[in-house]
Design an enzyme around this catalytic site. Structure first.
Site, PDB file in Angstrom:
ATOM      1  N   GLU A  29       0.826  -1.212   0.000  1.00  0.00           N
ATOM      2  CA  GLU A  29       0.000   0.000   0.000  1.00  0.00           C
ATOM      3  C   GLU A  29       0.859   1.261   0.000  1.00  0.00           C
ATOM      4  O   GLU A  29       0.614   2.209  -0.759  1.00  0.00           O
ATOM      5  CB  GLU A  29      -0.930   0.020   1.221  1.00  0.00           C
ATOM      6  N   ALA A 142      24.342 -42.374  -8.147  1.00  0.00           N
ATOM      7  CA  ALA A 142      24.686 -43.741  -8.537  1.00  0.00           C
ATOM      8  C   ALA A 142      25.347 -44.464  -7.370  1.00  0.00           C
ATOM      9  O   ALA A 142      25.663 -43.866  -6.330  1.00  0.00           O
ATOM     10  CB  ALA A 142      25.614 -43.716  -9.748  1.00  0.00           C
ATOM     11  N   SER A 147      26.608 -37.922  -8.870  1.00  0.00           N
ATOM     12  CA  SER A 147      25.256 -37.382  -9.018  1.00  0.00           C
ATOM     13  C   SER A 147      25.208 -36.199  -9.982  1.00  0.00           C
ATOM     14  O   SER A 147      24.129 -35.668 -10.232  1.00  0.00           O
ATOM     15  CB  SER A 147      24.710 -36.941  -7.654  1.00  0.00           C
TER      16      SER A 147
END
Length: 321
Positions: A29, A142, A147
């Protein structure tokens, strides 16, 4: 901030616009009023259209109700009542001061928009998004621990966009030590985005001095606890509204066990590993009847991957069971 043009049903001229840019900054506002002043517009007699009931208390900023009354606004239309008891009551005060007030406009859509912001006021903890980047058979790494990268560059860019919109990113010390993540929000070419979330590490193990998390690209907070409820309370006390949890399987399980995950972000890659690290460690579900149920939004293709967002559901059993 709008002014009617002709009949009440006619389109209204936009006088000023604003939004809350973060803790300690002007609320929507006040920002809209400032925008109107910058345009040289007098808003006396105008209508303020806002998402949330104007606040009626002094925190880091003053009451929005005072700003609206001082500006001479004649009407306020808002969507959602303020869930914070300390800030609520703005509508009543505006009406008592002669301002016309309407509430509930697009309430459902607005509630969705502010759900992360409202969670601390309702539950005393941040809104929690759990991110899972995994293969078709539910693995995040894995068997040899590799990863990077399960998902595509397009998917990683999407994930960085999410990082830029949250207040904090959290991982456990296991992930921090194994992956040495930066946990920063970056562009596809690696540049830092302007706004960086707080980086949070949960657990007691010490991070090495060389860890990326110790650099100056974004702030770091280590919460030396395995109690996720206590950790979330601490983050709420630090004005964190939305936390993105990125790992690992133990932290994910702890959050699910405590039932504090509000949504899942699942990045699904078209890979099969067979063996490897599961996305989530066991968290107390022993039979299908105890399974936590979630509701998917529409899938979003991130070729070659797929992004799925799942929301909590109160439905204890699948439809048709």
């Amino acid at each position: 901030m709008r002014r009617a043009a002709g009949p009440a049903s006619a389109p209204r001229e936009v006088l000023g616009e604003g939004w809350h840019r973060g803790a300690g900054t002007a609320h929507a506002e006040v920002a809209a009023l400032a925008d109107a002043r910058a345009r040289g517009i007098d808003v006396r007699g105008a209508t303020a259209v806002v998402t949330l009931e104007p606040c009626n208390h002094t925190g880091r900023t003053g009451p929005c109700v005072d700003a609206l009354l001082d500006a001479g606004v004649a009407e306020v239309i808002y969507a959602v009542d303020d869930p914070n008891p300390a800030a609520a009551g703005g509508a009543v005060r505006l009406q008592a001061s002669g301002v016309t007030v309407h509430s509930g406009l697009e309430e459902a859509a607005a509630g969705e928009l502010i759900r992360a912001w409202a969670t601390p006021a309702r539950l005393g903890r941040p809104f929690v998004t759990l991110k899972l980047a995994l293969t078709l058979d539910g693995k995040i790494a894995a068997a040899d621990g590799t990863s990077q990268w399960i998902t595509s560059p397009t998917t990683r860019a999407h994930a960085h966009g999410v990082r830029a919109r949250v207040d904090a990113i959290a991982v456990g010390t296991g992930t921090a030590l194994a992956d040495d993540p930066a946990l920063t929000a970056r562009t596809p070419d690696g540049a830092l985005l302007p706004e960086q979330p707080l980086r949070v590490v949960l657990g007691n193990r010490e991070l090495p001095a060389s860890a990326q998390l110790r650099d100056d690209r974004a702030p770091l907070l280590q919460l030396r606890t395995h109690d996720v409820t206590a950790a979330l309370s601490e983050l709420a006390a630090r004005n964190i509204h939305h936390v993105l949890v990125e790992g690992g399987a133990t932290v994910a399980a702890a959050l699910l066990r405590a039932d504090v995950v509000d949504e899942l972000h699942v990045y699904l890659a078209p890979l099969l590993l067979g063996e490897g690290t599961a996305a989530v460690a066991p968290f107390g579900v022993g039979t299908l009847a105890e399974a936590r149920r979630w509701r998917f939004d529409a899938p979003e293709p991130l070729a070659p991957d797929v992004f799925l967002r799942a929301r909590r559901t109160t439905n204890p059993t699948p439809e048709g069971a």
